[in-house]
Scaffold this motif. Structure first.
Motif, PDB file in Angstrom:
ATOM      1  N   GLN A 170       0.846  -1.133  -0.327  1.00 21.86           N
ATOM      2  CA  GLN A 170       0.042   0.124  -0.021  1.00 21.86           C
ATOM      3  C   GLN A 170       1.033   1.125  -0.115  1.00 21.86           C
ATOM      4  O   GLN A 170       2.007   0.930   0.358  1.00 21.86           O
ATOM      5  N   SER A 172       0.430   3.612   2.130  1.00 25.85           N
ATOM      6  CA  SER A 172       0.449   4.090   3.360  1.00 25.85           C
ATOM      7  C   SER A 172       1.579   4.239   4.160  1.00 25.85           C
ATOM      8  O   SER A 172       1.855   5.272   5.026  1.00 25.85           O
ATOM      9  N   GLN A 175       2.991   7.720   4.574  1.00 25.59           N
ATOM     10  CA  GLN A 175       2.620   8.460   5.709  1.00 25.59           C
ATOM     11  C   GLN A 175       3.717   8.492   6.853  1.00 25.59           C
ATOM     12  O   GLN A 175       3.990   9.409   7.394  1.00 25.59           O
ATOM     13  N   ARG A 196       0.972  -6.724  -4.793  1.00 26.97           N
ATOM     14  CA  ARG A 196       0.140  -7.813  -3.742  1.00 26.97           C
ATOM     15  C   ARG A 196       0.231  -9.151  -4.369  1.00 26.97           C
ATOM     16  O   ARG A 196       0.311  -9.004  -5.690  1.00 26.97           O
ATOM     17  N   GLN A 210      -1.954   3.444  -6.234  1.00 28.01           N
ATOM     18  CA  GLN A 210      -2.739   4.016  -5.191  1.00 28.01           C
ATOM     19  C   GLN A 210      -2.141   5.513  -5.173  1.00 28.01           C
ATOM     20  O   GLN A 210      -1.270   5.889  -5.350  1.00 28.01           O
ATOM     21  N   GLU A 212      -2.079   8.144  -1.872  1.00 26.26           N
ATOM     22  CA  GLU A 212      -2.209   8.184  -0.334  1.00 26.26           C
ATOM     23  C   GLU A 212      -2.482   9.851   0.044  1.00 26.26           C
ATOM     24  O   GLU A 212      -1.724  10.670  -0.626  1.00 26.26           O
ATOM     25  N   PHE A 250      -9.439  -0.203   9.227  1.00 23.78           N
ATOM     26  CA  PHE A 250      -8.205  -0.208   9.008  1.00 23.78           C
ATOM     27  C   PHE A 250      -7.244  -0.081  10.287  1.00 23.78           C
ATOM     28  O   PHE A 250      -7.905   0.789  11.004  1.00 23.78           O
ATOM     29  N   PHE A 252      -4.815   1.376  10.769  1.00 23.22           N
ATOM     30  CA  PHE A 252      -4.005   2.822  10.880  1.00 23.22           C
ATOM     31  C   PHE A 252      -4.904   3.968  11.320  1.00 23.22           C
ATOM     32  O   PHE A 252      -4.468   5.186  11.200  1.00 23.22           O
ATOM     33  N   THR A 253      -6.160   3.677  11.126  1.00 23.95           N
ATOM     34  CA  THR A 253      -7.272   4.774  11.310  1.00 23.95           C
ATOM     35  C   THR A 253      -8.230   4.436  12.349  1.00 23.95           C
ATOM     36  O   THR A 253      -8.670   3.373  12.620  1.00 23.95           O
ATOM     37  N   GLY A 284     -10.450   4.247   0.765  1.00 21.94           N
ATOM     38  CA  GLY A 284     -10.819   4.196   2.125  1.00 21.94           C
ATOM     39  C   GLY A 284     -10.193   5.261   2.864  1.00 21.94           C
ATOM     40  O   GLY A 284      -9.235   6.031   2.479  1.00 21.94           O
ATOM     41  N   CYS A 285     -10.633   5.873   4.047  1.00 27.98           N
ATOM     42  CA  CYS A 285      -9.899   6.751   4.871  1.00 27.98           C
ATOM     43  C   CYS A 285     -10.460   6.719   6.288  1.00 27.98           C
ATOM     44  O   CYS A 285     -11.106   5.745   6.825  1.00 27.98           O
ATOM     45  N   GLY A 286     -10.124   7.678   7.085  1.00 31.71           N
ATOM     46  CA  GLY A 286     -10.214   7.776   8.437  1.00 31.71           C
ATOM     47  C   GLY A 286      -9.170   8.861   9.356  1.00 31.71           C
ATOM     48  O   GLY A 286      -8.497   9.403   8.589  1.00 31.71           O
ATOM     49  N   ALA A 307      -6.651  10.528   6.884  1.00 33.08           N
ATOM     50  CA  ALA A 307      -5.708  10.124   5.964  1.00 33.08           C
ATOM     51  C   ALA A 307      -6.571   9.364   4.843  1.00 33.08           C
ATOM     52  O   ALA A 307      -7.956   9.149   5.296  1.00 33.08           O
ATOM     53  N   PHE A 308      -6.215   9.063   3.549  1.00 35.71           N
ATOM     54  CA  PHE A 308      -7.096   8.386   2.683  1.00 35.71           C
ATOM     55  C   PHE A 308      -6.099   7.619   1.822  1.00 35.71           C
ATOM     56  O   PHE A 308      -4.977   7.938   1.563  1.00 35.71           O
ATOM     57  N   GLY A 309      -7.004   6.598   1.133  1.00 39.73           N
ATOM     58  CA  GLY A 309      -5.989   5.902   0.223  1.00 39.73           C
ATOM     59  C   GLY A 309      -7.003   5.553  -1.011  1.00 39.73           C
ATOM     60  O   GLY A 309      -7.912   4.790  -0.859  1.00 39.73           O
TER      61      GLY A 309
HETATM   62  N1  DAH Z   1      -4.060   1.507   2.662  1.00 42.51           N
HETATM   63  C1  DAH Z   1      -5.436   0.982   2.307  1.00 42.51           C
HETATM   64  C2  DAH Z   1      -5.393  -0.340   1.520  1.00 42.51           C
HETATM   65  O1  DAH Z   1      -4.534  -0.279   0.890  1.00 42.51           O
HETATM   66  C3  DAH Z   1      -6.172   2.185   1.996  1.00 42.51           C
HETATM   67  C4  DAH Z   1      -6.264   3.242   2.981  1.00 42.51           C
HETATM   68  C5  DAH Z   1      -7.245   3.278   3.734  1.00 42.51           C
HETATM   69  C6  DAH Z   1      -5.468   4.110   2.873  1.00 42.51           C
HETATM   70  C7  DAH Z   1      -7.593   4.225   4.811  1.00 42.51           C
HETATM   71  C8  DAH Z   1      -5.593   5.203   4.041  1.00 42.51           C
HETATM   72  C9  DAH Z   1      -6.602   5.237   4.904  1.00 42.51           C
HETATM   73  O2  DAH Z   1      -4.554   6.216   4.402  1.00 42.51           O
HETATM   74  O3  DAH Z   1      -6.719   6.099   5.918  1.00 42.51           O
HETATM   75  O4  DAH Z   1      -6.366  -0.801   1.495  1.00 42.51           O
END
Ligand code: DAH
Length: 340
Positions: A170, A172, A175, A196, A210, A212, A250, A252-253, A284-286, A307-309
């Motif tokens: 990812q 992430s 971050q 993956r 992705q 981020e 997730f 991390f959030t 995805g986010c949080g 954060a979000f991805g």
């Molecule tokens: N890293 C996650 C994935 O690969 C996606 C993601 C979700 C990134 C929430 C984020 C986050 O920064 O806050 O599925």
């Protein structure tokens, strides 16, 4: 007659030495050895001589003829070679050849999509950052609060290079790198490749992209997250677009969510693209988990963040109506050229 023969020989030698083309040697040949040639004339006139004279002069004449013939052959060969050389040299640069047509390249649909996403986040004051594709297990998992037994660490999902180094699964971990390097206020986005261990099919690829995002500052709340991502969706897919946040998980959030956008094809009525639901999940986010902020030594009493991805292939596929992810990686120009 002897003197005449010598004169013919000398004359022929001179003429052949001076000759610059095969055609010129042919002129000499005709003048000397042709039907009405000078040497031919002498040979013909020998019938009138006495047998003794004929024998003597005949030998001499034949010798002269042989000499001239040999010289002729040599000169012709030499000149032919020279003419060929000259022709090749002249042909080396053929200015009459039509120019080569260089086809102008086109941007790949994934590049176009990533540039569009980047443009939106830049316009909202985010700066671009990047991280390596070969990443540490620590940055990809531990620092992102994914415990030692988190399922995403499984060998079947992750390409391990050794116990501590992997191909990032990812974006992430960017971050983490940002938090270790920079103090708040932080407002960055990071596009890139992720990997993956998946078997390729219409919706899976062992490599994909992705984007981020990370914001950390004083007083950042879930309202900021919703405001920024809703604005992103409207700029990316059109001002009519609505967004919906569903609870998710997730590591991390906390809290975590997935964001859906109202289907940009049917506007929410339900169609093939959104599978009848009217909504499409795009990221995805949080709110950044305090454990993640602590890795960067950030005061979690003072600062919060979100954060979000975002999955780039997913957005591009939905936007352009592409039904097989593998088309992105085959480099078939007939496919790529459709997205100019
Ligand atoms: N890293 C996650 C994935 O690969 C996606 C993601 C979700 C990134 C929430 C984020 C986050 O920064 O806050 O599925």
């Amino acid at each position: 007659m002897q003197a005449q023969l010598q004169a013919i020989l000398e004359e022929s030698k001179k003429a052949l030495e001076a000759a610059t083309t095969v055609a010129e040697t042919e002129e000499t040949r005709i003048k000397v050895l042709g039907k009405k040639g000078s040497l031919t004339g002498i040979l013909k006139s020998m019938g009138q001589l006495s047998p003794e004279e004929r024998k003597e002069l005949g030998q001499a004449a034949n010798q002269v003829r042989a000499e001239i013939e040999a010289l002729l052959a040599e000169t012709v060969n030499h000149l032919k070679e020279k003419e060929k050389e000259a022709r090749f040299a002249a042909e080396a640069i053929d200015v009459t050849e039509p120019g080569k047509e260089y086809k102008l390249g086109v941007k790949h649909p994934l590049t176009i999509t990533m540039e569009e996403v980047s443009k939106v986040f830049k316009s909202m004051g985010f700066s671009l950052t990047e991280g390596p594709e070969v990443e540490t297990v620590f940055n990809n998992f531990d620092a992102l609060n994914a415990g030692p037994y988190h399922p995403s660490r499984d060998m079947t999902d992750t390409f391990y290079i050794n116990e501590d180094v992997i191909l990032r699964t990812q974006t992430s971990p960017v971050q983490v790198r940002t938090l270790l390097r920079q103090q708040p206020p932080i407002r960055v986005f990071a596009p890139g490749r992720v990997f993956r261990c998946d078997t390729p099919d219409a919706t899976h690829s062992p490599m994909f992209h992705q984007v981020e995002g990370l914001v950390v500052d004083e007083g950042i709340t879930m309202a900021d997250l919703k405001g920024v991502l809703d604005s992103f969706a409207k700029q990316m897919f059109g001002s009519e677009t609505r967004t919906k946040f569903r609870p998710h998980h997730f590591p991390f959030t906390e809290p975590s969510a997935e964001m859906d956008v109202s289907c940009f094809k049917c506007g929410g009525k339900g169609c093939r693209v959104c599978k009848g639901s009217g909504w499409i999940e795009i990221l995805g986010c949080g709110m950044v988990h305090p454990n993640v902020l602590k890795v960067g030594g950030i005061d979690t009493e003072k600062y919060t963040g979100f954060a979000f991805g975002l999955g780039v292939e997913r957005v591009a596929m939905l936007k352009y109506g592409i039904d097989d992810i593998r088309l992105f990686y085959e480099n078939d120009m007939r496919f790529i050229e459709q997205f100019k």
